[in-house]
Design an enzyme around this catalytic site. Sequence first.
Site, PDB file in Angstrom:
ATOM      1  N   ILE A 139       0.823  -1.203   0.000  1.00  0.00           N
ATOM      2  CA  ILE A 139       0.000   0.000   0.000  1.00  0.00           C
ATOM      3  C   ILE A 139       0.862   1.260   0.000  1.00  0.00           C
ATOM      4  CG2 ILE A 139      -1.877   1.181   1.195  1.00  0.00           C
ATOM      5  CD1 ILE A 139      -2.478  -1.709   0.136  1.00  0.00           C
ATOM      6  N   GLU A 140       1.931   1.242   0.790  1.00  0.00           N
ATOM      7  CA  GLU A 140       2.767   2.427   0.966  1.00  0.00           C
ATOM      8  C   GLU A 140       3.527   2.814  -0.307  1.00  0.00           C
ATOM      9  OE1 GLU A 140       3.456   4.735   3.015  1.00  0.00           O
ATOM     10  OE2 GLU A 140       2.421   4.166   4.845  1.00  0.00           O
ATOM     11  N   SER A 141       4.230   1.845  -0.875  1.00  0.00           N
ATOM     12  CA  SER A 141       5.168   2.149  -1.965  1.00  0.00           C
ATOM     13  C   SER A 141       4.970   1.300  -3.202  1.00  0.00           C
ATOM     14  CB  SER A 141       6.600   1.943  -1.461  1.00  0.00           C
ATOM     15  OG  SER A 141       6.789   0.580  -1.082  1.00  0.00           O
TER      16      SER A 141
END
Length: 392
Positions: A139-141
């Site tokens: 989700i983050e990167s």
Amino acid sequence: MPTFSQAEIENAINQQPPLYVASAHNKKCQIASSQFEGSYIATGDLPHYLYNTDLFHSHRYDVHSTLAKHQYDMWDKLAANLTMPVPNNRRIRYYRKWFINKPEHVVTVTERAKPFLFYIYEQVEARNLPTEIALLPFIESSFDQYAYSNQGAAGLWQITRPTGKTFGLKYWQGYDGRRDIVTSTQAALDLLEYLHAKFNGNWLHAIAAYNTGEGRVRNAIKKNKAAGKPTDFWSLQLPKETRLYVPKLLAMSSIIKHPNNYGLTLKTIAPTPVVNEVVVNKRVKLKQIAKDAGVDSKILYALNPGYTGGYTVKGRDNQLLLPRQALATFFNSKGTRYTKHRYQIHKIKAGDSLYEIAQLNNTTVTLLRQLNDLPSSFITAGQQLIVPITTN
């Protein structure tokens, strides 16, 4: 041929073999546990206890093909351990549909995740954190180790410079701890543990705070309390990005847990280690390390993106990741002249046992199993073991 469930197969594989039995009186032999722990003898075949169970009472080739057919996938491993409730709400449905309608995105991210997912899963599991945490880089990167945001967050875990510094990350010329897979993973998990404690064990609050900051989540909780409103994550007035961040994670989790329900095929990732940590305590060119390991320098850079200057840092323990398949070449080369710990590669012969190998090399079966990620003491002829070299 009978069909076995994944749970049945895993149970059979992990089943401990019976103790050696004294045939005359059918009594257990008095073998020290330290010896028994490594007493499997290498034969180049499957463990005998697979054939001695009712589950695998079939021809040996049937057993082999069944095991191959049901080879554990990393997504299966994750699915079996995902525990966070996934409510049926609009935000989660939206992102679940988003993932399903963009299979090319999921394929791309999965390909990026291959070198790192098992490693991160192991770190999460070692701390007894929810397995969902291993999906946060998704989700983050999007599992892009080079990712850099407009807010100055960097790396797989999208950590900002001040936050990274607070949780032990270092920044030197030619090195950025936020992009270092090993140290950034440690820092991210430290931060999540801290937030989990601060929010009294509420993981959704902790994950939201990871995205937007502890203060914003705490203020939103206080505001709802003052207004007599619920303080669960779904009731909080948070920035839009954060209100969608947690649902996006849970949507991905639900797809992994029930892939057949959504028609999204996840590209296979083997549930085995892809990389290993090697500690280098001298200043060395990454190109030299790649040469000693017999891998392309681009691969080594991709696994160790924190070393932006192309060198390890002098005077510190640099925790580099090497492809696991390159370890034998690396430890058989001159690479160990600049590593903190020295190892050799032992090629197992028929008749070897872990206990014997441990005794001959002044080490323990437990350490050999840890170094080589062995689920049991069963070894096979031709297999290569990493064995520590003891120096006086």
